[in-house]
Design an enzyme around this catalytic site. Structure first.
Site, PDB file in Angstrom:
ATOM      1  N   SER A 141      -5.747 -22.189  -7.134  1.00 13.39           N
ATOM      2  CA  SER A 141      -5.796 -23.663  -7.604  1.00 13.39           C
ATOM      3  C   SER A 141      -4.725 -24.527  -7.684  1.00 13.39           C
ATOM      4  CB  SER A 141      -6.660 -24.428  -7.942  1.00 13.39           C
ATOM      5  OG  SER A 141      -6.984 -26.076  -7.440  1.00 13.39           O
ATOM      6  N   TYR A 187     -11.949 -25.679 -15.007  1.00  5.63           N
ATOM      7  CA  TYR A 187     -11.399 -25.068 -14.014  1.00  5.63           C
ATOM      8  C   TYR A 187     -10.389 -24.800 -14.019  1.00  5.63           C
ATOM      9  CZ  TYR A 187     -10.992 -24.787  -9.099  1.00  5.63           C
ATOM     10  OH  TYR A 187     -10.660 -24.925  -7.520  1.00  5.63           O
TER      11      TYR A 187
END
Length: 269
Positions: free
Chosen positions: A145, A158
């Site tokens: 990501s 995350y």
């Protein structure tokens, strides 16, 4: 044509294959003539996706119902990567985020995130690249990501897990590229997959121009893999965003970081 008769260079294993980016990888690869091994937790949804893709594109689709946050789930997929018809492409897509800030989280939830986002990626990559390097060809795409390039989501672990995925993928690629095996981190930005809605994360404040479509992400990932890149950041706007995050002063990032999970009014201690 049976699964055993499909050429090895045309078989891909995709985790998290029933939704979002993983499902888009499965559709795109099936349309391009790849045989598939699909992995997800929900056996019924997995069977439905496999039947749809086989019926539409005529190529075999094996299924493995496995929870990759568990040792048994990882072991089942590791076994498939080690035995049976060779897998030429591994897409490590399965992953989670948490709709809660770190101070309100639990060890169990955080451990599950790390086991799925980090531990499973490590195990399956290792299981795949061994046979691939012995054959002299193959590739791994680890879905990371843009969040992994900086602490842009206050209170969320995350980004830390995805920072590991990106660094890990680049490092392994340095060791396998000479053997004909590529390992690439795919780092998309906000992508319309339904994941935020399932987690109950309010994304209403995110500008529409920041959203990517899963098909665009997959198209750019496969193109960058063909180009031999070890990191793929889909879209020009996110390439610019990553450049900014990488070079901006940390004090500036802290000032503008925003995420609904990071707001916790409790005082520590």
């Amino acid at each position: 044509m049976t699964a055993e008769q499909v050429p090895a260079e045309r078989r891909a294993l995709v985790t998290g294959a029933t939704a979002g980016i993983g499902a888009e990888f499965a559709r795109r690869l099936a349309a391009d003539g790849w045989a598939l091994v699909l992995v997800a937790r929900d056996a019924a949804r997995l069977a439905a996706v496999a039947a749809e893709l086989t019926g539409r594109y005529g190529h075999p689709a094996e299924v493995i119902a496995a929870d990759l946050s568990t040792d048994d789930g990882c072991a089942a997929v590791e076994l498939r990567l080690a035995e049976g018809s060779p897998v030429e492409l591994l897409v490590n897509n399965a992953g989670i985020s948490l709709n809660q800030p770190f101070l309100s989280s639990s060890v169990a939830d955080e451990s599950r995130l790390l086991r799925l986002n980090v531990h499973a990626v490590l195990r399956l990559t290792l299981a795949a690249v061994g046979p691939m390097t012995r054959r002299g060809h193959g590739a791994v795409i680890n879905v990371s990501s843009v969040a992994g390039f900086g602490p842009v989501m206050p209170g969320s672990t995350y980004p830390a897990s995805k920072a590991w995925v990106t660094a890990f993928s680049e490092s392994v690629d340095l060791t396998t590229a000479a053997s004909g095996v590529r390992v690439m981190a795919l780092c998309p930005g906000y992508t319309r997959t339904g994941a935020h809605e399932r987690l109950g994360i309010d994304m209403s404040g995110t500008p529409r121009f920041m959203w990517l479509q899963a098909g665009q992400v997959v198209d750019e990932a496969l193109r960058d893999l063909r180009k031999g890149r070890s990191v793929s950041v889909p879209s020009r706007r996110y390439k610019l965003a990553v450049a900014g995050v990488r070079h901006a002063p940390r004090s500036l990032l802290r000032r503008f970081a925003r995420d609904t999970r990071g707001r916790d009014d409790r005082r520590a201690g």
